[in-house]
Design an enzyme around this catalytic site. Structure first.
Site, PDB file in Angstrom:
ATOM      1  N   HIS A 275     -11.295 -10.349  -2.863  1.00 17.24           N
ATOM      2  CA  HIS A 275     -11.184  -9.014  -2.263  1.00 17.24           C
ATOM      3  C   HIS A 275     -10.870  -9.167  -0.788  1.00 17.24           C
ATOM      4  O   HIS A 275     -11.345 -10.088  -0.138  1.00 17.24           O
ATOM      5  CB  HIS A 275     -12.517  -8.250  -2.433  1.00 17.24           C
ATOM      6  N   ASP A 326     -12.791  -5.071 -10.823  1.00 14.33           N
ATOM      7  CA  ASP A 326     -11.931  -5.107 -12.012  1.00 14.33           C
ATOM      8  C   ASP A 326     -12.368  -6.118 -13.053  1.00 14.33           C
ATOM      9  O   ASP A 326     -11.952  -6.025 -14.218  1.00 14.33           O
ATOM     10  CB  ASP A 326     -10.483  -5.395 -11.590  1.00 14.33           C
TER      11      ASP A 326
HETATM   12  C1  SDX Z   1      -9.045  -3.649  -6.197  1.00 16.57           C
HETATM   13  O1  SDX Z   1      -8.937  -2.756  -1.349  1.00 16.57           O
HETATM   14  C2  SDX Z   1      -9.752  -2.332  -2.234  1.00 16.57           C
HETATM   15  O2  SDX Z   1     -10.808  -1.804  -1.920  1.00 16.57           O
HETATM   16  C3  SDX Z   1      -9.280  -2.470  -3.665  1.00 16.57           C
HETATM   17  C4  SDX Z   1     -10.313  -2.123  -4.702  1.00 16.57           C
HETATM   18  C5  SDX Z   1     -10.621  -0.661  -4.674  1.00 16.57           C
HETATM   19  O3  SDX Z   1     -11.707  -0.295  -5.140  1.00 16.57           O
HETATM   20  O4  SDX Z   1      -9.705   0.130  -4.313  1.00 16.57           O
HETATM   21  O5  SDX Z   1     -11.493  -2.863  -4.475  1.00 16.57           O
HETATM   22  C6  SDX Z   1      -9.817  -2.408  -6.124  1.00 16.57           C
HETATM   23  O6  SDX Z   1      -7.848  -3.574  -6.108  1.00 16.57           O
HETATM   24  C7  SDX Z   1      -9.756  -4.974  -6.333  1.00 16.57           C
HETATM   25  C8  SDX Z   1      -8.784  -6.192  -6.252  1.00 16.57           C
HETATM   26  C9  SDX Z   1      -8.090  -6.329  -7.620  1.00 16.57           C
HETATM   27  N1  SDX Z   1      -7.087  -7.417  -7.569  1.00 16.57           N
HETATM   28  C10 SDX Z   1      -7.279  -8.596  -8.171  1.00 16.57           C
HETATM   29  O7  SDX Z   1      -8.313  -8.903  -8.766  1.00 16.57           O
HETATM   30  C11 SDX Z   1      -6.087  -9.536  -8.093  1.00 16.57           C
HETATM   31  C12 SDX Z   1      -6.574 -10.945  -7.765  1.00 16.57           C
HETATM   32  N2  SDX Z   1      -7.096 -10.934  -6.401  1.00 16.57           N
HETATM   33  C13 SDX Z   1      -6.266 -11.479  -5.364  1.00 16.57           C
HETATM   34  O8  SDX Z   1      -4.889 -11.219  -5.547  1.00 16.57           O
HETATM   35  C14 SDX Z   1      -6.818 -11.241  -3.973  1.00 16.57           C
HETATM   36  O9  SDX Z   1      -8.135 -11.603  -3.994  1.00 16.57           O
HETATM   37  C15 SDX Z   1      -6.690  -9.877  -3.335  1.00 16.57           C
HETATM   38  C16 SDX Z   1      -5.298  -9.376  -3.354  1.00 16.57           C
HETATM   39  C17 SDX Z   1      -7.598  -8.911  -4.014  1.00 16.57           C
HETATM   40  C18 SDX Z   1      -7.150 -10.022  -1.878  1.00 16.57           C
HETATM   41  O10 SDX Z   1      -6.350 -10.968  -1.355  1.00 16.57           O
HETATM   42  P1  SDX Z   1      -6.207 -11.261   0.206  1.00 16.57           P
HETATM   43  O11 SDX Z   1      -7.266 -10.601   1.002  1.00 16.57           O
HETATM   44  O12 SDX Z   1      -4.784 -10.973   0.585  1.00 16.57           O
HETATM   45  O13 SDX Z   1      -6.541 -12.786   0.239  1.00 16.57           O
HETATM   46  P2  SDX Z   1      -5.473 -13.920  -0.005  1.00 16.57           P
HETATM   47  O14 SDX Z   1      -4.562 -13.597  -1.167  1.00 16.57           O
HETATM   48  O15 SDX Z   1      -4.863 -14.223   1.312  1.00 16.57           O
HETATM   49  O16 SDX Z   1      -6.408 -15.127  -0.507  1.00 16.57           O
HETATM   50  C19 SDX Z   1      -7.176 -15.894   0.424  1.00 16.57           C
HETATM   51  C20 SDX Z   1      -7.392 -17.235  -0.267  1.00 16.57           C
HETATM   52  C21 SDX Z   1      -6.082 -17.845  -0.760  1.00 16.57           C
HETATM   53  O17 SDX Z   1      -6.290 -19.238  -0.841  1.00 16.57           O
HETATM   54  P3  SDX Z   1      -5.353 -20.177   0.094  1.00 16.57           P
HETATM   55  O18 SDX Z   1      -3.928 -19.848  -0.316  1.00 16.57           O
HETATM   56  O19 SDX Z   1      -5.669 -19.725   1.531  1.00 16.57           O
HETATM   57  O20 SDX Z   1      -5.817 -21.549  -0.234  1.00 16.57           O
HETATM   58  O21 SDX Z   1      -8.185 -17.038  -1.461  1.00 16.57           O
HETATM   59  C22 SDX Z   1      -7.387 -17.358  -2.600  1.00 16.57           C
HETATM   60  C23 SDX Z   1      -5.933 -17.341  -2.161  1.00 16.57           C
HETATM   61  O22 SDX Z   1      -5.177 -18.212  -2.974  1.00 16.57           O
HETATM   62  N3  SDX Z   1      -7.607 -16.301  -3.587  1.00 16.57           N
HETATM   63  C24 SDX Z   1      -7.559 -16.481  -4.895  1.00 16.57           C
HETATM   64  C25 SDX Z   1      -7.832 -15.232  -5.447  1.00 16.57           C
HETATM   65  N4  SDX Z   1      -8.031 -14.343  -4.465  1.00 16.57           N
HETATM   66  C26 SDX Z   1      -7.877 -15.019  -3.309  1.00 16.57           C
HETATM   67  N5  SDX Z   1      -7.307 -17.581  -5.644  1.00 16.57           N
HETATM   68  C27 SDX Z   1      -7.331 -17.418  -6.974  1.00 16.57           C
HETATM   69  N6  SDX Z   1      -7.598 -16.233  -7.580  1.00 16.57           N
HETATM   70  C28 SDX Z   1      -7.847 -15.133  -6.852  1.00 16.57           C
HETATM   71  N7  SDX Z   1      -8.106 -13.983  -7.459  1.00 16.57           N
END
Ligand code: SDX
Length: 389
Positions: A275, A326
């Protein structure tokens, strides 16, 4: 055209260059507060744990729209208004009957919600009460759109709403064509509470941006549905269920730990985890995890819940990443018989209360939302006639 590398550009005039607006505070709001370190979520003064224990979705909707809980009379009035608004205009029903049965449910919801503005009986004004009436109308009708398409695409007749029962009750009744069980209604009502509002997420930001141009609330809701549809946002719950069903295809060989480790090896994002704000357990996931466990024990089908726990542990140990709203909502909806591609629609029919609450807040103290972009291209290139290119 050659693009410049960011490192080579003097960005002193762009001090707030944060990709994805990460960490940027662009608004003040009374609708919710999220403490990402503590894992705390407040809706207009009330902790999500308090609301999960005591409130109904209708009380939460009123709280978001009015910044206070309703009196008994106000709650009855809201329930009556929702009941009166549930029926869909005939042209919307005709659209649902005539569109492709292969259409994505979120695309149908986006189109139908946009159509509702052509039949908005709540008057043509753009005052706060007019928009509140539109918010109530959309909150009442979106469940009907979702349930109607879910049935029509399977060759079944639409079921009209009944004038008693909550939003959760009517949704399950219109979806399944029978009186829903008490546990299913309670589960759905709590899911609607947990999904109603969450600060400046991508879909709410979209809604406020559309509001800031003084466009209408239906355009803002349709835009927000488009944003929520993406798998990095609301579309993640469907992706979680599809991931679990992909694992299930491995039969007796299925091993959730190696399944996840393989995906991480391939740098895949695991849906339902991580998140932008929470750097600990999403407080909504705490309640959804409990529901998923209880439902799995009640149905006796515990495999998906057990796999979910194994995946949770693996993500914690491998990436120190916790589940978001989710992850467990997928198995909760699956346990009460909802088809996976409807999960994000359920998210939308709840979050329309948060979106419209933010629309009203933006409209009451508006400033056009217009950030900047740092140009990285070349400038003043010489013209080359097409025959010489
Ligand atoms: C919702 O904003 C909200 O409030 C949204 C929500 C709401 O109620 O409205 O809470 C609802 O949308 C929840 C999120 C649902 N999405 C997912 O579950 C999709 C998977 N999650 C990721 O795509 C990610 O965690 C995000 C998009 C939710 C947040 O990503 P960020 O803040 O842009 O963080 P990032 O992608 O830059 O990740 C930081 C690090 C990275 O590692 P490095 O590349 O630096 O080594 O954490 C890793 C990412 O690879 N990482 C993950 C991961 N989430 C972050 N690695 C594997 N799986 C994941 N899910």
């Amino acid at each position: 055209m050659n693009k410049q590398n960011l490192e080579d550009i003097d960005t002193q005039d762009y001090p707030h260059l944060n990709r994805g607006l990460e960490g940027i505070t662009a608004f003040t709001t009374s609708k919710s507060s999220i403490d990402g370190q503590k894992g705390e979520l407040i809706y207009a003064g009330y902790n999500i744990d308090t609301l999960a224990e005591h409130a109904s979705f209708e009380e939460v909707a009123f709280l978001l729209w009015y910044d206070r809980l309703p009196t008994s009379d106000e709650l009855d009035q809201l329930k009556n208004q929702l009941a009166a608004e549930r029926a869909l205009p005939r042209p919307v029903k005709e659209y649902i009957r005539s569109t492709s049965r292969e259409a994505e449910p979120m695309a149908v919801l986006r189109t139908a919600t946009s159509m509702l503005s052509d039949y908005a009986p709540e008057g043509s004004g753009d005052g706060e009460q007019d928009n509140l009436n539109r918010a109530i109308a959309m909150t009442a009708k979106m469940p009907a759109v979702i349930a109607a398409f879910a049935r029509v695409r399977n060759g079944k007749e639409m079921i009209d709403p009944i004038d008693r029962g909550s939003t959760a009750y009517n949704f399950l009744y219109m979806l399944n064509g029978e009186e829903p069980g008490e546990q299913a209604v309670k589960t759905m009502d709590l899911c609607l509470i947990l999904h109603a509002e969450h600060g400046m997420n991508a879909s709410t930001f979209t809604c406020r941006t559309i509001c800031s141009t003084q466009s209408d609330i239906y355009s803002a809701a349709a835009g927000a549905i488009g944003a929520l549809k993406g798998p990095l946002h609301g579309g993640a719950n469907t992706a979680v269920m599809n991931m679990l069903l992909e694992l299930d295809k491995q039969g007796d060989e299925a091993d959730p730990v190696s399944f996840i480790k393989d995906k991480l090896e391939k740098k895949e994002k695991i849906m339902g985890f991580g998140h932008r704000v929470y750097k600990t357990f999403d407080p909504r996931a705490v309640h959804l995890r409990k529901m998923s466990k209880a439902l799995s024990e009640e149905t006796g089908y515990t495999k998906l819940y057990e796999w979910s726990e194994a995946i949770l542990e693996t993500m914690k140990s491998e990436k120190n990443i916790d589940p978001n709203v989710d992850f467990f909502s997928a198995t909760v909806y699956y346990s009460i018989g909802i088809k996976p591609d409807l999960y994000t629609c359920i998210f939308a029919m709840s979050r329309v209360t948060g979106w419209t609450a933010h629309f009203l807040e933006q409209a009451a103290n508006n400033r056009l939302i217009r950030p900047r972009a740092l140009y990285t291209g070349e400038k003043n290139l010489e013209w080359t006639p097409v025959e010489d290119r």
